[in-house]
Design a protein around this motif. Structure first.
Motif, PDB file in Angstrom:
ATOM      1  N   MET A   1      -7.391  -3.794  -3.926  1.00 16.54           N
ATOM      2  CA  MET A   1      -7.673  -5.209  -3.983  1.00 16.54           C
ATOM      3  C   MET A   1      -9.121  -5.430  -3.533  1.00 16.54           C
ATOM      4  SD  MET A   1      -5.849  -8.191  -1.770  1.00 16.54           S
ATOM      5  CE  MET A   1      -6.327  -9.851  -2.062  1.00 16.54           C
ATOM      6  N   ARG A   2      -9.957  -5.917  -4.397  1.00 19.50           N
ATOM      7  CA  ARG A   2     -11.354  -6.215  -4.051  1.00 19.50           C
ATOM      8  C   ARG A   2     -11.524  -7.725  -4.017  1.00 19.50           C
ATOM      9  NH1 ARG A   2     -16.298  -3.194  -2.919  1.00 19.50           N
ATOM     10  NH2 ARG A   2     -17.942  -4.666  -3.340  1.00 19.50           N
ATOM     11  N   VAL A   3     -11.967  -8.244  -2.895  1.00 24.75           N
ATOM     12  CA  VAL A   3     -12.179  -9.680  -2.746  1.00 24.75           C
ATOM     13  C   VAL A   3     -13.627  -9.943  -2.343  1.00 24.75           C
ATOM     14  CG1 VAL A   3      -9.772 -10.141  -2.148  1.00 24.75           C
ATOM     15  CG2 VAL A   3     -11.408  -9.733  -0.345  1.00 24.75           C
ATOM     16  N   LYS A   4     -14.037 -11.174  -2.472  1.00 22.52           N
ATOM     17  CA  LYS A   4     -15.401 -11.569  -2.141  1.00 22.52           C
ATOM     18  C   LYS A   4     -15.624 -11.505  -0.631  1.00 22.52           C
ATOM     19  CE  LYS A   4     -18.593 -15.417  -2.403  1.00 22.52           C
ATOM     20  NZ  LYS A   4     -18.707 -16.854  -2.565  1.00 22.52           N
ATOM     21  N   LYS A   5     -16.784 -10.949  -0.242  1.00 24.68           N
ATOM     22  CA  LYS A   5     -17.175 -10.947   1.167  1.00 24.68           C
ATOM     23  C   LYS A   5     -18.009 -12.198   1.410  1.00 24.68           C
ATOM     24  CE  LYS A   5     -19.286  -8.212   4.819  1.00 24.68           C
ATOM     25  NZ  LYS A   5     -19.866  -6.911   5.174  1.00 24.68           N
ATOM     26  N   MET A   6     -17.541 -13.026   2.318  1.00 24.99           N
ATOM     27  CA  MET A   6     -18.239 -14.270   2.631  1.00 24.99           C
ATOM     28  C   MET A   6     -19.471 -13.970   3.488  1.00 24.99           C
ATOM     29  SD  MET A   6     -14.955 -16.739   3.408  1.00 24.99           S
ATOM     30  CE  MET A   6     -14.591 -15.949   4.960  1.00 24.99           C
ATOM     31  N   GLN A  33      -9.968 -13.620   1.517  1.00 28.75           N
ATOM     32  CA  GLN A  33      -8.515 -13.563   1.703  1.00 28.75           C
ATOM     33  C   GLN A  33      -8.144 -12.129   2.011  1.00 28.75           C
ATOM     34  OE1 GLN A  33      -6.931 -14.811  -2.065  1.00 28.75           O
ATOM     35  NE2 GLN A  33      -7.336 -12.869  -3.037  1.00 28.75           N
ATOM     36  N   ILE A  34      -6.963 -11.922   2.580  1.00 24.48           N
ATOM     37  CA  ILE A  34      -6.478 -10.568   2.824  1.00 24.48           C
ATOM     38  C   ILE A  34      -5.070 -10.425   2.265  1.00 24.48           C
ATOM     39  CG2 ILE A  34      -7.899 -10.229   4.890  1.00 24.48           C
ATOM     40  CD1 ILE A  34      -5.282 -10.580   6.534  1.00 24.48           C
ATOM     41  N   GLU A  35      -4.688  -9.174   2.068  1.00 25.14           N
ATOM     42  CA  GLU A  35      -3.317  -8.869   1.640  1.00 25.14           C
ATOM     43  C   GLU A  35      -2.761  -7.823   2.585  1.00 25.14           C
ATOM     44  OE1 GLU A  35      -0.981  -6.720  -2.028  1.00 25.14           O
ATOM     45  OE2 GLU A  35      -2.770  -7.899  -2.492  1.00 25.14           O
ATOM     46  N   VAL A  36      -1.611  -8.116   3.175  1.00 22.38           N
ATOM     47  CA  VAL A  36      -0.948  -7.190   4.087  1.00 22.38           C
ATOM     48  C   VAL A  36       0.338  -6.726   3.421  1.00 22.38           C
ATOM     49  CG1 VAL A  36       0.043  -6.906   6.383  1.00 22.38           C
ATOM     50  CG2 VAL A  36      -1.958  -8.369   6.071  1.00 22.38           C
ATOM     51  N   GLN A  37       0.579  -5.422   3.424  1.00 22.39           N
ATOM     52  CA  GLN A  37       1.734  -4.823   2.776  1.00 22.39           C
ATOM     53  C   GLN A  37       2.462  -3.937   3.785  1.00 22.39           C
ATOM     54  OE1 GLN A  37       0.307  -2.526  -0.533  1.00 22.39           O
ATOM     55  NE2 GLN A  37      -0.778  -4.215  -1.427  1.00 22.39           N
ATOM     56  N   GLN A  45       3.891  -1.812  13.001  1.00 17.67           N
ATOM     57  CA  GLN A  45       3.490  -0.436  12.701  1.00 17.67           C
ATOM     58  C   GLN A  45       3.749  -0.070  11.244  1.00 17.67           C
ATOM     59  OE1 GLN A  45       5.531   1.869  15.689  1.00 17.67           O
ATOM     60  NE2 GLN A  45       3.765   1.762  17.054  1.00 17.67           N
ATOM     61  N   ASP A  46       4.622  -0.788  10.583  1.00 18.28           N
ATOM     62  CA  ASP A  46       4.928  -0.535   9.174  1.00 18.28           C
ATOM     63  C   ASP A  46       3.951  -1.235   8.230  1.00 18.28           C
ATOM     64  OD1 ASP A  46       7.147   0.933   9.918  1.00 18.28           O
ATOM     65  OD2 ASP A  46       8.553  -0.728   9.622  1.00 18.28           O
ATOM     66  N   THR A  47       3.052  -2.065   8.756  1.00 19.22           N
ATOM     67  CA  THR A  47       2.179  -2.859   7.894  1.00 19.22           C
ATOM     68  C   THR A  47       0.855  -2.165   7.615  1.00 19.22           C
ATOM     69  OG1 THR A  47       1.251  -4.076   9.757  1.00 19.22           O
ATOM     70  CG2 THR A  47       3.192  -5.024   8.689  1.00 19.22           C
ATOM     71  N   ASP A  48       0.179  -2.637   6.575  1.00 24.76           N
ATOM     72  CA  ASP A  48      -1.070  -2.040   6.117  1.00 24.76           C
ATOM     73  C   ASP A  48      -1.927  -3.134   5.490  1.00 24.76           C
ATOM     74  OD1 ASP A  48      -2.984  -0.196   5.094  1.00 24.76           O
ATOM     75  OD2 ASP A  48      -1.879  -0.072   3.228  1.00 24.76           O
ATOM     76  N   CYS A  49      -3.200  -3.189   5.843  1.00 26.69           N
ATOM     77  CA  CYS A  49      -4.105  -4.159   5.237  1.00 26.69           C
ATOM     78  C   CYS A  49      -4.592  -3.595   3.900  1.00 26.69           C
ATOM     79  CB  CYS A  49      -5.291  -4.444   6.152  1.00 26.69           C
ATOM     80  SG  CYS A  49      -6.459  -5.628   5.457  1.00 26.69           S
ATOM     81  N   ALA A  50      -4.087  -4.128   2.819  1.00 24.93           N
ATOM     82  CA  ALA A  50      -4.453  -3.664   1.484  1.00 24.93           C
ATOM     83  C   ALA A  50      -5.875  -4.080   1.114  1.00 24.93           C
ATOM     84  CB  ALA A  50      -3.463  -4.194   0.454  1.00 24.93           C
ATOM     85  N   THR A  51      -6.474  -4.981   1.872  1.00 29.69           N
ATOM     86  CA  THR A  51      -7.827  -5.460   1.605  1.00 29.69           C
ATOM     87  C   THR A  51      -8.867  -4.487   2.137  1.00 29.69           C
ATOM     88  OG1 THR A  51      -6.939  -7.686   1.892  1.00 29.69           O
ATOM     89  CG2 THR A  51      -9.305  -7.502   1.800  1.00 29.69           C
TER      90      THR A  51
END
Length: 56
Positions: A1-6, A33-37, A45-51
Motif C-alpha cells: 500500500m503506497r500512500v501520499k506522505k504529507m 492514511q494507514i492500514e493495519v492488518q 502482537q498479531d497486528t501489522d502496519c501495512a503502510t
C-alpha cells in the motif's frame, strides 16, 4: 500500500518506527492514511502496519 506522505505530521497517528518512510520527528506518522492488518487479529502482537515503507 503506497500512500501520499504529507509535509506535516499526522498528530493522530503516533509511530516510533524511525526506519519508515512516513516517520517524522516527535514520533509521528506523516502518511495521509494507514492500514493495519490482519482482519482477525486477536491482540496487538498479531497486528501489522501495512503502510510501512522502508526509508531509502
Amino acid at each position: 500500500m503506497r500512500v501520499k506522505k504529507m509535509d506535516h505530521p499526522n498528530h493522530s497517528i503516533k509511530c516510533v518506527v524511525n526506519t519508515c518512510h512516513y516517520y517524522t520527528s516527535g514520533d509521528y506518522c506523516a502518511a495521509e492514511q494507514i492500514e493495519v492488518q490482519p482482519r482477525n487479529a486477536a491482540d496487538s502482537q498479531d497486528t501489522d502496519c501495512a503502510t510501512f515503507l522502508p526509508e531509502k
